[in-house]
Design a protein around this motif. Structure first.
Motif, PDB file in Angstrom:
ATOM      1  N   TYR A   1      45.866  78.309  16.071  1.00  0.00           N
ATOM      2  CA  TYR A   1      46.446  79.634  15.803  1.00  0.00           C
ATOM      3  C   TYR A   1      47.614  79.903  16.764  1.00  0.00           C
ATOM      4  CZ  TYR A   1      46.636  84.537  14.492  1.00  0.00           C
ATOM      5  OH  TYR A   1      47.057  85.767  14.029  1.00  0.00           O
TER       6      TYR A   1
ATOM      7  N   PRO B   1      58.016  87.294  17.707  1.00  0.00           N
ATOM      8  CA  PRO B   1      58.281  88.181  18.853  1.00  0.00           C
ATOM      9  C   PRO B   1      57.007  88.455  19.648  1.00  0.00           C
ATOM     10  CG  PRO B   1      59.243  89.056  16.839  1.00  0.00           C
ATOM     11  CD  PRO B   1      58.425  87.894  16.439  1.00  0.00           C
ATOM     12  N   TRP B   2      57.159  88.687  20.941  1.00  0.00           N
ATOM     13  CA  TRP B   2      55.968  88.745  21.792  1.00  0.00           C
ATOM     14  C   TRP B   2      55.060  89.923  21.459  1.00  0.00           C
ATOM     15  CZ3 TRP B   2      53.301  91.070  25.852  1.00  0.00           C
ATOM     16  CH2 TRP B   2      53.821  92.274  26.326  1.00  0.00           C
ATOM     17  N   THR B   3      55.651  91.014  20.906  1.00  0.00           N
ATOM     18  CA  THR B   3      54.803  92.144  20.527  1.00  0.00           C
ATOM     19  C   THR B   3      53.774  91.714  19.468  1.00  0.00           C
ATOM     20  OG1 THR B   3      56.570  92.811  19.047  1.00  0.00           O
ATOM     21  CG2 THR B   3      56.333  94.077  21.070  1.00  0.00           C
ATOM     22  N   ALA B   4      54.160  90.690  18.674  1.00  0.00           N
ATOM     23  CA  ALA B   4      53.234  90.202  17.643  1.00  0.00           C
ATOM     24  C   ALA B   4      52.287  89.136  18.184  1.00  0.00           C
ATOM     25  CB  ALA B   4      54.024  89.638  16.465  1.00  0.00           C
TER      26      ALA B   4
ATOM     27  N   VAL C   1      50.920  89.382  21.496  1.00  0.00           N
ATOM     28  CA  VAL C   1      50.049  89.940  22.534  1.00  0.00           C
ATOM     29  C   VAL C   1      48.593  90.027  22.094  1.00  0.00           C
ATOM     30  CG1 VAL C   1      49.521  92.100  23.737  1.00  0.00           C
ATOM     31  CG2 VAL C   1      51.807  91.194  23.768  1.00  0.00           C
ATOM     32  N   SER C   2      48.389  90.624  20.919  1.00  0.00           N
ATOM     33  CA  SER C   2      47.027  90.870  20.454  1.00  0.00           C
ATOM     34  C   SER C   2      46.254  89.555  20.293  1.00  0.00           C
ATOM     35  CB  SER C   2      47.103  91.628  19.134  1.00  0.00           C
ATOM     36  OG  SER C   2      45.853  91.810  18.613  1.00  0.00           O
ATOM     37  N   ALA C   3      46.890  88.557  19.662  1.00  0.00           N
ATOM     38  CA  ALA C   3      46.214  87.273  19.430  1.00  0.00           C
ATOM     39  C   ALA C   3      45.953  86.550  20.748  1.00  0.00           C
ATOM     40  CB  ALA C   3      47.044  86.406  18.507  1.00  0.00           C
TER      41      ALA C   3
ATOM     42  N   LEU D   1      37.927  98.486  20.092  1.00  0.00           N
ATOM     43  CA  LEU D   1      37.245  97.740  21.161  1.00  0.00           C
ATOM     44  C   LEU D   1      35.802  98.210  21.330  1.00  0.00           C
ATOM     45  CD1 LEU D   1      40.146  97.393  23.749  1.00  0.00           C
ATOM     46  CD2 LEU D   1      39.130  95.590  22.354  1.00  0.00           C
TER      47      LEU D   1
ATOM     48  N   TYR E   1      42.403  87.591  12.277  1.00  0.00           N
ATOM     49  CA  TYR E   1      43.844  87.582  12.577  1.00  0.00           C
ATOM     50  C   TYR E   1      44.630  86.660  11.640  1.00  0.00           C
ATOM     51  CZ  TYR E   1      43.674  90.228  16.964  1.00  0.00           C
ATOM     52  OH  TYR E   1      43.555  91.215  17.911  1.00  0.00           O
TER      53      TYR E   1
ATOM     54  N   ASP F   1      51.461  88.980   9.644  1.00  0.00           N
ATOM     55  CA  ASP F   1      51.337  90.266  10.326  1.00  0.00           C
ATOM     56  C   ASP F   1      52.151  91.327   9.575  1.00  0.00           C
ATOM     57  OD1 ASP F   1      53.703  88.793  11.961  1.00  0.00           O
ATOM     58  OD2 ASP F   1      54.002  90.968  11.937  1.00  0.00           O
TER      59      ASP F   1
ATOM     60  N   TYR G   1      56.210  91.764  11.135  1.00  0.00           N
ATOM     61  CA  TYR G   1      57.192  90.668  11.036  1.00  0.00           C
ATOM     62  C   TYR G   1      56.922  89.754   9.836  1.00  0.00           C
ATOM     63  CZ  TYR G   1      57.960  92.319  15.760  1.00  0.00           C
ATOM     64  OH  TYR G   1      58.217  93.117  16.841  1.00  0.00           O
TER      65      TYR G   1
ATOM     66  N   LEU H   1      42.527  95.948  14.563  1.00  0.00           N
ATOM     67  CA  LEU H   1      42.906  95.916  15.980  1.00  0.00           C
ATOM     68  C   LEU H   1      44.351  95.440  16.134  1.00  0.00           C
ATOM     69  CD1 LEU H   1      41.950  96.110  18.979  1.00  0.00           C
ATOM     70  CD2 LEU H   1      41.351  93.721  18.837  1.00  0.00           C
ATOM     71  N   GLU H   2      44.684  94.404  15.396  1.00  0.00           N
ATOM     72  CA  GLU H   2      46.032  93.855  15.494  1.00  0.00           C
ATOM     73  C   GLU H   2      47.092  94.861  15.049  1.00  0.00           C
ATOM     74  OE1 GLU H   2      47.120  90.702  12.911  1.00  0.00           O
ATOM     75  OE2 GLU H   2      48.496  89.855  14.371  1.00  0.00           O
TER      76      GLU H   2
ATOM     77  N   PHE I   1      47.558  97.450  17.745  1.00  0.00           N
ATOM     78  CA  PHE I   1      48.266  96.841  18.875  1.00  0.00           C
ATOM     79  C   PHE I   1      49.766  96.783  18.572  1.00  0.00           C
ATOM     80  CE2 PHE I   1      44.876  94.769  21.498  1.00  0.00           C
ATOM     81  CZ  PHE I   1      45.501  94.898  22.714  1.00  0.00           C
ATOM     82  N   LEU I   2      50.092  96.274  17.378  1.00  0.00           N
ATOM     83  CA  LEU I   2      51.497  96.119  16.987  1.00  0.00           C
ATOM     84  C   LEU I   2      52.222  97.460  16.998  1.00  0.00           C
ATOM     85  CD1 LEU I   2      51.432  93.543  14.054  1.00  0.00           C
ATOM     86  CD2 LEU I   2      52.924  93.451  16.038  1.00  0.00           C
TER      87      LEU I   2
ATOM     88  N   LEU J   1      52.695  98.829  20.579  1.00  0.00           N
ATOM     89  CA  LEU J   1      53.708  98.082  21.343  1.00  0.00           C
ATOM     90  C   LEU J   1      55.114  98.342  20.808  1.00  0.00           C
ATOM     91  CD1 LEU J   1      51.788  94.734  21.878  1.00  0.00           C
ATOM     92  CD2 LEU J   1      52.502  96.315  23.657  1.00  0.00           C
ATOM     93  N   ARG J   2      55.241  98.540  19.541  1.00  0.00           N
ATOM     94  CA  ARG J   2      56.569  98.829  18.973  1.00  0.00           C
ATOM     95  C   ARG J   2      57.045 100.222  19.412  1.00  0.00           C
ATOM     96  NH1 ARG J   2      59.075  95.953  14.885  1.00  0.00           N
ATOM     97  NH2 ARG J   2      59.869  97.819  13.889  1.00  0.00           N
TER      98      ARG J   2
ATOM     99  N   GLY K   1      57.374  97.489  23.671  1.00  0.00           N
ATOM    100  CA  GLY K   1      56.795  96.287  24.291  1.00  0.00           C
ATOM    101  C   GLY K   1      56.065  96.526  25.596  1.00  0.00           C
TER     102      GLY K   1
ATOM    103  N   ILE L   1      53.037  97.049  27.626  1.00  0.00           N
ATOM    104  CA  ILE L   1      51.596  96.869  27.408  1.00  0.00           C
ATOM    105  C   ILE L   1      50.780  98.024  27.999  1.00  0.00           C
ATOM    106  CG2 ILE L   1      51.276  95.424  29.472  1.00  0.00           C
ATOM    107  CD1 ILE L   1      49.471  94.761  26.197  1.00  0.00           C
TER     108      ILE L   1
END
Lengths: 174, 510
Positions: free
Chosen positions: A36, A44-47, A49-51, B151, B180, B184, B187, B451-452, B455-456, B459-460, B464, B466
């Motif tokens: 994975y 991009p790193w924002t995508a 982070v979670s994984a 969580l 996961y 996504d 993107y 969760l993903e 998170f996305l 962060l957006r 970015g 955290i």
């Protein structure tokens, strides 16, 4: 049923416990996580982070389990055997045959449709599990269930079931 | 939005007069809820031409009745054959199925029916009266708060697999990684799909549910003549009406448990997207945390059956609140209801309570009446439904495999999903045989995409950063509660062990 079996394992005479089977899922998880990660390198790193967050925790947990198992093996409390996975042994051929029948069922249902494929699957699977006994009952039950399934799900509920020659033919009739 | 008691009374009487709509909807809902792959949402879609042809009020009553009864229906196979009809009933077999194996299926069904009905009825009445305030919950939950709530869900994994927390966590996080898989939402990059186009849209839940629970169970049960233990078989053969009545009285004696676990369901149901699966596991965990006998959970504990059943029925009324009050559907079924109402020119949202209060409040009175009628119709069936458990595995296993695999085909009409269900079946079989809990894997698969996404989004919004996950006051309170909920069970466990150790010498002395 599996719980009962685990209890049966627990009741066996004391000796090193075979823990090799317990590592199958974690190692599969580890390999999948690594795969994975290779698929998200360019995003991009924002995508990412979670994984990376979840994957790293999973890897850490798996390493902890491997260390725990290794220590138990080293102390002579456990072995890397996989016996519990296949116990009881006399059911291995039946289980493999049922798995083969299930694969064949999925393969043929695309062409044969729900009704006829389900009839043959039920017939062969029940005959397999009953060691060929009660043939008449099994034939009648397979027929009733496949036709009942057709009437209820395809004809009455118009559900999206796999369609084949039988369903196409009956569509013209009904 | 003012409370008009006179209107409520009129609506209840009027809704009862539509019993001829509610009764068939209940029967249909029980059937579709019990079959994996068939949800209330799918059934309403299939019956769309019929619901669109009905008067808006009758159509709404029909949809609400179907929705509520399907929720209860999903618990029936979960108890009888360890196969939840929907993900919302995934916590039900944890204690329901062990009861069945002990020959107490009839009692378990009666407990489940009473908990579902009273949980659903109570939360519907609460929702009816407290709607203006409850609707505010959804306004306060943003991405950051939702991350913590997700969580919370993950922390349940450790509790569910209490015999070995490490293995429980591995199963749950493995499930999260599986969740996961797919492209996504921001993107649209495919990840972990092994090149299968069918996985770009995430791992579908029904094949995961079918494989982990049904297929793996079918391959496991062939070792015995029946799913029942020998003692269970003997008990089943003696069972009469008494067992149903015992189930009813046992459930009623747990009235306080039903109340608070159903309220958990109501509150979680209000949060759009959270759903019955999370609610039932949260209720299960909380029930276990505050139980005097947590070590008995998973062995046929009555509270372990009451909690998820009352919670997932509490969700049913909760999901209607954001739909009717702010126009945001709380789940798939609520979204389809919105479409049907819009077809009739009814716009959901705050104006509905001013312009057509009989429809807005009518949805809840319909639900309350459905639950009232449902207990009378379904309870006598417990005795006959439980007889399925004496059927030999020679017949049961192939039937489970064929019908549930086809059920996994239904939502997307992909044969690929049947192969996927079989793959999950193999994972589930290995998990069962090696002491990993399939429910923990399923929670991960459910929570992973949620969760993903949060998170996305977070962060957006923070470009970015955290640390955004600690930027909200409410979120920080939830973080503290999460940590408390992780450590309190450990502390209580240790205290109980200490008390037991202290008690042993005393007993010996006597």
């Amino acid at each position: 049923m599996a719980d009962d079996e685990l209890n049966t394992e627990d009741r066996k005479p004391a000796g090193p416990k075979p823990l090799g089977g317990e590592l199958i899922l974690p190692i599969s998880g580890l390999l999948f996580t690594i795969y994975y990660f290779t698929t998200i390198i360019d995003v991009p790193w924002t995508a990412q982070v979670s994984a990376f967050f979840v994957g790293s925790i999973l890897i850490a947990l798996i390493i902890a389990l491997i260390i725990r198992t290794s220590l138990r093996v080293k102390r002579g409390e456990a072995t890397l055997g996989v016996a519990p996975l296949f116990a009881p042994k006399e059911y291995i051929p039946k289980r493999l045959a049922l798995l083969g029948l299930t694969l064949a069922y999925i393969f043929f249902i695309e062409w044969g449709g729900f009704t006829i494929t389900t009839f043959f699957f039920l017939l062969f699977a029940m005959l397999l599990l009953s060691n060929g006994k009660k043939k008449g009952l099994i034939f009648g039950l397979s027929l009733a269930l496949s036709i009942g399934g057709y009437l209820l799900f395809i004809l009455a509920f118009n559900t999206r079931f796999p369609l084949g020659p039988v369903e196409t033919l009956l569509k013209d009739v009904f | 939005m003012e409370i008009d008691w006179g209107l409520f009374g009129e609506l209840f009487v009027r809704t009862f007069s539509f019993w001829w709509v509610i009764l068939p909807a209940i029967l249909l809902g029980l059937i579709v809820g019990a079959i994996p792959g068939f949800s209330a949402a799918n059934t309403i879609i299939i019956l769309l031409p019929m619901t669109l042809a009905m008067e808006p009020e009758i159509g709404l009553i029909f949809m609400v009745a179907l929705y509520a009864s399907s929720r209860m229906g999903a618990g029936i196979p979960a108890i009888l054959v360890n196969i939840p009809g929907t993900a919302g009933a995934a916590a039900t077999p944890l204690d329901g199925y062990p009861m069945t194996k002990q020959g107490r299926a009839q009692q378990a069904l009666a407990i489940s029916f009473v908990a579902s009905v009273f949980g659903g009825l109570l939360t519907t009445l609460i929702a009816l009266v407290a709607m203006p305030w409850l609707s505010q919950v959804a306004y306060h939950l943003h991405s950051v708060e939702m991350i913590v709530i997700m969580l919370f869900g993950i922390s349940l994994i450790a509790t569910i697999a209490a015999k070995d927390t490490l293995k429980g966590l591995i199963a749950g996080f493995f499930g999260l990684m599986i969740g996961y898989i797919g492209a996504d939402v921001v993107y649209e990059t495919p990840r972990g799909t092994f090149g299968f186009l069918e996985l770009y849209d995430k791992v579908p839940l029904i094949p995961a549910l079918v494989g982990l629970f049904a297929v793996s169970e079918a391959f496991a049960v062939i070792e015995g003549e029946s799913i029942l233990t020998k003692r269970g078989m003997a008990a089943m053969q003696k069972a009469g009406w008494k067992e149903t009545w015992e189930g009813v009285t046992l459930a009623i004696s747990r009235w306080w448990h039903i109340i608070w676990t159903s309220i958990i369901g109501l509150i979680i149901g209000i949060v759009p997207g959270a759903g019955a699966a999370i609610a039932s596991f949260v209720a299960y965990q909380q029930s276990k945390t505050f139980s005097k006998t947590p070590e008995l959970y998973g062995t046929g504990h009555l509270d372990g059956l009451v909690a998820p059943e009352s919670a997932n029925n509490g969700v049913t009324s909760g999901t209607l609140i954001p739909l009717l009050v702010i126009g945001v559907p709380g789940g798939a079924t609520a979204a389809i209801m919105a479409v049907v109402l819009q077809y009739h020119g009814v716009t959901v949202g705050p104006d509905l309570f001013e312009n057509q209060p009989e429809l807005a409040f009518g949805a809840f009175t319909a639900m309350a009446v459905t639950y009232a009628i449902m207990i009378l119709t379904v309870l006598p069936l417990a005795r006959y439904m439980s007889r399925i458990t004496v059927v030999s595995t020679v017949y049961m296993a192939p039937i489970i495999i064929s019908f549930t695999l086809v059920g996994s085909f239904v939502p997307r009409a992909y044969v690929f999903d049947m192969y996927l269900a079989l793959a999950f079946g193999v994972i589930g079989y290995v998990a069962r045989k090696t002491g990993y809990h399939v429910a923990a894997i399923l929670i991960g698969v459910i929570l992973g995409p949620l969760l993903e996404n949060y998170f996305l989004r977070a962060l957006r919004i923070s470009e970015g950063d955290i640390l955004v996950i600690f930027s909200s006051g409410l979120g920080n309170i939830l973080w503290v509660l999460l940590i408390v909920s992780l450590f309190v069970p450990m502390y209580l466990d240790k205290r109980r062990t200490r008390q037991r150790e202290q008690a042993v010498p005393t007993t010996t002395d006597c």
